[in-house]
Design a protein around this motif. Structure first.
Motif, PDB file in Angstrom:
ATOM      1  N   THR A   1       3.446  -2.720  25.006  1.00 60.82           N
ATOM      2  CA  THR A   1       2.651  -3.952  25.022  1.00 60.82           C
ATOM      3  C   THR A   1       3.494  -5.210  24.845  1.00 60.82           C
ATOM      4  OG1 THR A   1       2.279  -3.933  22.622  1.00 60.82           O
ATOM      5  CG2 THR A   1       0.694  -2.705  23.996  1.00 60.82           C
ATOM      6  N   LYS A   2       4.713  -5.043  24.354  1.00 58.69           N
ATOM      7  CA  LYS A   2       5.585  -6.194  24.030  1.00 58.69           C
ATOM      8  C   LYS A   2       4.973  -7.048  22.916  1.00 58.69           C
ATOM      9  CE  LYS A   2       8.318  -5.063  27.490  1.00 58.69           C
ATOM     10  NZ  LYS A   2       7.574  -3.885  27.993  1.00 58.69           N
ATOM     11  N   LYS A   3       4.114  -6.438  22.110  1.00 58.98           N
ATOM     12  CA  LYS A   3       3.497  -7.126  20.972  1.00 58.98           C
ATOM     13  C   LYS A   3       4.006  -6.504  19.684  1.00 58.98           C
ATOM     14  CE  LYS A   3      -0.546  -8.157  23.816  1.00 58.98           C
ATOM     15  NZ  LYS A   3      -1.998  -7.935  24.032  1.00 58.98           N
ATOM     16  N   LYS A   4       3.683  -7.113  18.540  1.00 57.66           N
ATOM     17  CA  LYS A   4       4.359  -6.675  17.313  1.00 57.66           C
ATOM     18  C   LYS A   4       3.468  -6.131  16.197  1.00 57.66           C
ATOM     19  CE  LYS A   4       4.744 -11.053  14.725  1.00 57.66           C
ATOM     20  NZ  LYS A   4       5.696 -11.979  14.067  1.00 57.66           N
TER      21      LYS A   4
ATOM     22  N   TRP B   1       3.486   8.762   5.497  1.00 59.48           N
ATOM     23  CA  TRP B   1       4.139   8.026   4.418  1.00 59.48           C
ATOM     24  C   TRP B   1       5.361   7.233   4.877  1.00 59.48           C
ATOM     25  CZ3 TRP B   1       9.030  10.135   3.218  1.00 59.48           C
ATOM     26  CH2 TRP B   1       9.262  11.428   3.696  1.00 59.48           C
ATOM     27  N   SER B   2       5.346   6.799   6.123  1.00 53.92           N
ATOM     28  CA  SER B   2       6.412   5.908   6.572  1.00 53.92           C
ATOM     29  C   SER B   2       6.243   4.536   5.922  1.00 53.92           C
ATOM     30  CB  SER B   2       6.388   5.764   8.093  1.00 53.92           C
ATOM     31  OG  SER B   2       5.219   5.090   8.523  1.00 53.92           O
ATOM     32  N   ASP B   3       7.318   3.746   5.930  1.00 59.66           N
ATOM     33  CA  ASP B   3       7.308   2.454   5.244  1.00 59.66           C
ATOM     34  C   ASP B   3       6.155   1.561   5.700  1.00 59.66           C
ATOM     35  OD1 ASP B   3       9.516   3.170   3.798  1.00 59.66           O
ATOM     36  OD2 ASP B   3      10.944   1.997   4.971  1.00 59.66           O
ATOM     37  N   GLN B   4       6.053   1.325   7.020  1.00 61.33           N
ATOM     38  CA  GLN B   4       5.075   0.341   7.481  1.00 61.33           C
ATOM     39  C   GLN B   4       3.644   0.840   7.390  1.00 61.33           C
ATOM     40  OE1 GLN B   4       5.426  -0.612  11.694  1.00 61.33           O
ATOM     41  NE2 GLN B   4       6.492   1.311  12.055  1.00 61.33           N
ATOM     42  N   LEU B   5       3.426   2.142   7.488  1.00 65.43           N
ATOM     43  CA  LEU B   5       2.054   2.651   7.455  1.00 65.43           C
ATOM     44  C   LEU B   5       1.609   3.073   6.056  1.00 65.43           C
ATOM     45  CD1 LEU B   5       1.950   4.580  10.843  1.00 65.43           C
ATOM     46  CD2 LEU B   5       0.856   2.407  10.274  1.00 65.43           C
TER      47      LEU B   5
ATOM     48  N   SER C   1      -5.927  -2.493  -0.494  1.00 58.30           N
ATOM     49  CA  SER C   1      -4.828  -2.217  -1.422  1.00 58.30           C
ATOM     50  C   SER C   1      -3.495  -2.772  -0.943  1.00 58.30           C
ATOM     51  CB  SER C   1      -4.696  -0.703  -1.670  1.00 58.30           C
ATOM     52  OG  SER C   1      -4.394  -0.023  -0.472  1.00 58.30           O
ATOM     53  N   LYS C   2      -3.409  -3.095   0.361  1.00 53.26           N
ATOM     54  CA  LYS C   2      -2.186  -3.682   0.938  1.00 53.26           C
ATOM     55  C   LYS C   2      -0.958  -2.853   0.563  1.00 53.26           C
ATOM     56  CE  LYS C   2      -3.928  -8.399   1.448  1.00 53.26           C
ATOM     57  NZ  LYS C   2      -3.646  -9.840   1.242  1.00 53.26           N
ATOM     58  N   PHE C   3       0.012  -3.474  -0.118  1.00 55.80           N
ATOM     59  CA  PHE C   3       1.293  -2.831  -0.434  1.00 55.80           C
ATOM     60  C   PHE C   3       1.285  -2.117  -1.781  1.00 55.80           C
ATOM     61  CE2 PHE C   3       1.197  -7.305  -1.585  1.00 55.80           C
ATOM     62  CZ  PHE C   3       1.417  -7.249  -2.959  1.00 55.80           C
TER      63      PHE C   3
ATOM     64  N   ASP D   1       4.478  -6.737   9.394  1.00 53.33           N
ATOM     65  CA  ASP D   1       3.762  -6.704  10.671  1.00 53.33           C
ATOM     66  C   ASP D   1       2.627  -5.682  10.679  1.00 53.33           C
ATOM     67  OD1 ASP D   1       5.398  -8.683  11.773  1.00 53.33           O
ATOM     68  OD2 ASP D   1       6.903  -7.219  12.382  1.00 53.33           O
ATOM     69  N   THR D   2       2.283  -5.163   9.509  1.00 48.56           N
ATOM     70  CA  THR D   2       1.155  -4.231   9.378  1.00 48.56           C
ATOM     71  C   THR D   2       0.010  -4.931   8.663  1.00 48.56           C
ATOM     72  OG1 THR D   2       2.754  -2.429   9.125  1.00 48.56           O
ATOM     73  CG2 THR D   2       0.446  -1.931   8.649  1.00 48.56           C
ATOM     74  N   GLN D   3      -1.192  -4.735   9.163  1.00 53.53           N
ATOM     75  CA  GLN D   3      -2.386  -5.340   8.567  1.00 53.53           C
ATOM     76  C   GLN D   3      -3.483  -4.295   8.471  1.00 53.53           C
ATOM     77  OE1 GLN D   3      -2.972  -8.092  11.731  1.00 53.53           O
ATOM     78  NE2 GLN D   3      -1.613  -9.658  10.916  1.00 53.53           N
ATOM     79  N   GLU D   4      -4.481  -4.565   7.669  1.00 57.61           N
ATOM     80  CA  GLU D   4      -5.627  -3.660   7.571  1.00 57.61           C
ATOM     81  C   GLU D   4      -6.925  -4.424   7.816  1.00 57.61           C
ATOM     82  OE1 GLU D   4      -6.759  -2.215   3.619  1.00 57.61           O
ATOM     83  OE2 GLU D   4      -5.161  -3.450   2.737  1.00 57.61           O
ATOM     84  N   PHE D   5      -7.904  -3.705   8.341  1.00 59.43           N
ATOM     85  CA  PHE D   5      -9.248  -4.266   8.481  1.00 59.43           C
ATOM     86  C   PHE D   5     -10.218  -3.363   7.734  1.00 59.43           C
ATOM     87  CE2 PHE D   5      -8.639  -1.376  12.011  1.00 59.43           C
ATOM     88  CZ  PHE D   5      -9.849  -0.697  12.120  1.00 59.43           C
ATOM     89  N   PHE D   6     -11.364  -3.906   7.356  1.00 64.84           N
ATOM     90  CA  PHE D   6     -12.287  -3.140   6.517  1.00 64.84           C
ATOM     91  C   PHE D   6     -13.004  -2.078   7.351  1.00 64.84           C
ATOM     92  CE2 PHE D   6     -15.753  -2.178   3.642  1.00 64.84           C
ATOM     93  CZ  PHE D   6     -15.098  -2.194   2.420  1.00 64.84           C
ATOM     94  N   PRO D   7     -13.127  -0.869   6.826  1.00 65.40           N
ATOM     95  CA  PRO D   7     -13.796   0.203   7.572  1.00 65.40           C
ATOM     96  C   PRO D   7     -15.214  -0.176   7.984  1.00 65.40           C
ATOM     97  CG  PRO D   7     -12.722   1.066   5.604  1.00 65.40           C
ATOM     98  CD  PRO D   7     -12.649  -0.418   5.508  1.00 65.40           C
TER      99      PRO D   7
END
Length: 492
Positions: free
Chosen positions: A175-178, A190-194, A203-205, A218-224
Motif C-alpha cells: 500500500t505504501k502506507k505506514k 508478541w511482536s513489538d508493534q503489535l 491499554s495502548k503500550f 505507527d500502531t493504533q487501536e480502535f474500540f471493538p
C-alpha cells in the motif's frame, strides 16, 4: 469440502455485552476462600505431589518454573504426561477433561492416532527436518488454498506471531502506507508493534513491558464493535501516511471474549476498501475451528491476508502461516511479478518453518477435520456446554456470563477483559488497573477450583471443545462445574 460451520446460532453480542456490563458492576463473586483452601490441601498438596516436586525443581532453572504462559496455574503448575482425545493426565495419574485444547488447535481432540501414525512414518523415513523442500509443503498449502477461497497462495512460518509480523511488512509494501490499526484488546502475538492495545481496550503500550514506546508509534487501536471509531482513525491517518492494514480477530478480541455484532466484520471490510487499507483476518483460533473456510467463510468477508496458527501443524511445532490474495502474497517471494516488474520481498525468515513433520501433521489434521465434520461436531458440544453452564448459573442465581461462538466457549465470572481504559480521563486509569489485577487473581482461583474437579480451562474463563467430546462427557463436566458453582461467595 465440508461447508458446515461450528456456529449453529450466533450470540446476540449486544445482549452479552449488557450482561458483562452488569457483571463488572456487581460485587465480585469467586470460589469461597475456605473451599479454595480445602482444594489446595486435599487436592493439590495431597494428590499432586509429583507435580509440585518437579515444579519446585524446575523453578531453579526455568523462570517461573514453566516455559509458556498457558502453563502458569494456581497454586502451582501441574505436570502433564499424556493427552488423548478429550482427556489429559498428569504425572500423578490424575485425569482431566481438556478444555484448554493446547490453546485451541486440537479440533479433532488431542493426539489423534490417524495423524500420529503419519508422523511416525515420516520420522522413520525422512526425519523431522531437512532444511529443503518436502512434498507435504505443497500438499498442505494446496489444502489450505482449496479450503479458504481468499487464499490464493500460502507461506508457512514458525508461529502466528511471525505471521502477524510479516503481514505488517507486506501491507506496507503493497500500500505504501505506514499505520497499522488493530482492535483494542485483541491479541496478534508478541511482536513489538503489535503488543500495543492488548487484553484491555485502550491499554495502548501499558501491557508490553520492555518494549520502547517509539516502536509502537505507527500502531493504533480502535474500540471493538465501533465502526465510527475505526473510520475516524482511518480518516485521520489519511493526513499522516495512511493506513496500511486493519487487523481483526473476527469473533472479537481475545478469541471473542468481547463478542462482535454479526455484521461488524462486513463493516470493517467496507471501510478498508474505502480507505485503501488491507484487511487482515487473524484466524489463529478460528481457522479450521469455525469451519473449513474459517470465520471469514461464516461472515462472508474477503480479507486480503489471513493469519493461521497452531492447527495448520496439527498441534505440532512450526505452527503458523500467512495466506492471501496473489497480488499481496507476491511480496513473500523474491524476483519479478507477472508483468516483469521487480518485487521487493518483505523481510522474513524461519529456518524451521514448514518442516516435514509440521506439514505432514498439518495436512492430515486438516484432511481429518474435513472428513469427520469436526468443526460442526465440536460446535455442537460447545452449544451443549454453554447451555448447561447457563442453567447452573441460573440455579445458583449468579451474575456470571456464559456464551459461545461454536466450539469457542466463554465462562466469565469476573470479566477481567471487559474493562477499558479512557485516556481522556487519566485519573481513572489507576483504578482500572487495580481492579483488573484483583480480578486476574480471582480468575486463577477459579481455574484452580476447576482443575481440582478435573477440568482444565484457559485462564479459568475460556473453554474449547473438540470433536473428541460426546454428550456424556459434556454432561459429566457440567456436573463438576456445578460442584464448583455451589461454593461461590462474594469476595472482597
Amino acid at each position: 469440502m465440508d461447508t458446515r460451520f461450528a456456529i449453529s446460532q450466533y450470540p446476540d453480542a449486544a445482549a452479552v455485552t449488557k450482561k458483562l456490563d452488569y457483571l463488572i458492576k456487581q460485587p465480585m463473586h469467586s470460589i469461597n476462600p475456605d473451599v479454595l483452601k480445602k482444594y489446595e490441601e486435599e487436592y493439590f498438596e495431597a494428590k499432586c505431589q509429583k507435580s509440585k516436586e518437579m515444579i519446585d525443581e524446575a523453578k531453579q532453572i526455568i523462570p517461573g518454573g514453566v516455559q509458556h504462559n498457558l502453563a502458569f496455574n494456581y497454586p502451582f503448575p501441574l505436570v502433564f504426561t499424556k493427552a488423548e482425545g478429550a482427556k489429559l493426565y498428569d504425572i500423578d495419574g490424575n485425569e482431566y477433561y481438556d478444555f484448554l485444547q493446547a490453546g485451541g488447535p486440537t479440533v479433532l481432540g488431542s493426539n489423534p492416532k490417524i495423524v500420529r501414525d503419519q508422523v511416525i512414518d515420516l520420522l522413520n523415513t525422512c526425519g523431522p527436518s531437512t532444511g529443503l523442500f518436502h512434498e507435504f509443503e505443497y500438499k498442505l498449502a494446496k489444502k489450505i488454498s482449496d479450503s479458504v477461497p481468499t487464499v490464493d497462495m500460502f507461506r508457512m512460518l514458525g508461529s502466528g506471531t511471525e505471521a502477524c509480523m510479516v503481514a505488517c511488512r507486506v501491507a506496507r509494501l503493497a500500500t505504501k502506507k505506514k499505520h497499522i490499526l488493530k482492535m483494542g484488546g485483541a491479541y496478534h502475538g508478541w511482536s513489538d508493534q503489535l503488543g500495543y492495545g492488548i487484553r484491555v481496550p485502550g491499554s495502548k503500550f501499558t501491557q508490553a513491558n520492555g518494549v520502547p514506546i517509539r516502536l509502537m508509534r505507527d500502531t493504533q487501536e480502535f474500540f471493538p464493535n465501533d465502526l465510527n471509531d475505526l473510520e475516524k482513525k482511518l480518516r485521520r491517518n489519511q493526513l499522516n501516511g495512511g493506513t496500511a492494514a486493519v487487523f481483526i480477530e473476527p469473533i472479537g478480541p481475545e478469541s471473542g471474549t468481547r463478542p462482535l455484532d454479526i455484521d461488524f466484520n462486513k463493516g470493517v471490510e467496507r471501510l478498508c476498501r474505502k480507505y485503501g487499507a488491507l484487511l487482515i483476518f487473524d484466524e489463529v483460533v478460528t481457522g479450521f475451528r469455525i469451519g473449513m473456510a474459517g470465520a471469514q467463510g461464516y461472515y462472508g468477508v474477503e480479507p486480503d491476508l489471513t493469519i493461521f496458527g497452531k492447527v495448520i501443524a496439527g498441534g505440532y511445532p512450526g505452527a503458523g502461516g500467512i495466506g492471501g490474495k496473489r497480488e499481496y502474497m507476491k511480496y513473500m517471494g523474491a524476483g519479478l511479478d507477472a508483468s516483469g516488474m521487480k518485487i521487493k520481498k518483505a523481510f522474513c525468515g524461519g529456518t524451521m518453518a514448514a518442516t516435514p513433520i509440521s506439514c505432514v501433521a498439518g495436512y492430515y489434521t486438516l484432511e481429518e477435520i474435513d472428513k469427520q465434520n469436526a468443526c460442526q461436531k465440536a460446535g455442537l458440544m460447545g452449544d451443549r456446554l454453554t447451555a448447561g453452564l447457563n442453567q447452573i448459573i441460573d440455579k445458583y442465581n449468579l451474575p456470571f456470563v456464559a456464551f459461545n461462538q461454536g466450539s469457542v466457549c466463554h465462562m466469565e465470572t469476573v470479566a477481567t477483559m471487559h474493562f477499558s481504559i479512557d485516556w481522556s480521563k487519566p485519573w481513572t486509569i489507576p483504578g482500572v488497573i487495580k481492579e483488573t489485577d484483583k480480578r486476574k487473581k480471582e480468575m486463577t482461583h477459579m481455574g484452580a477450583a476447576y482443575m481440582a474437579e478435573g477440568l482444565v480451562t484457559l485462564a479459568g474463563s475460556r473453554l474449547y471443545t473438540s470433536a473428541a467430546y460426546d454428550e456424556a462427557m459434556i454432561d459429566d463436566a457440567l456436573a463438576r462445574f456445578d460442584k464448583v458453582f455451589s461454593n461461590i461467595s462474594v469476595v472482597e
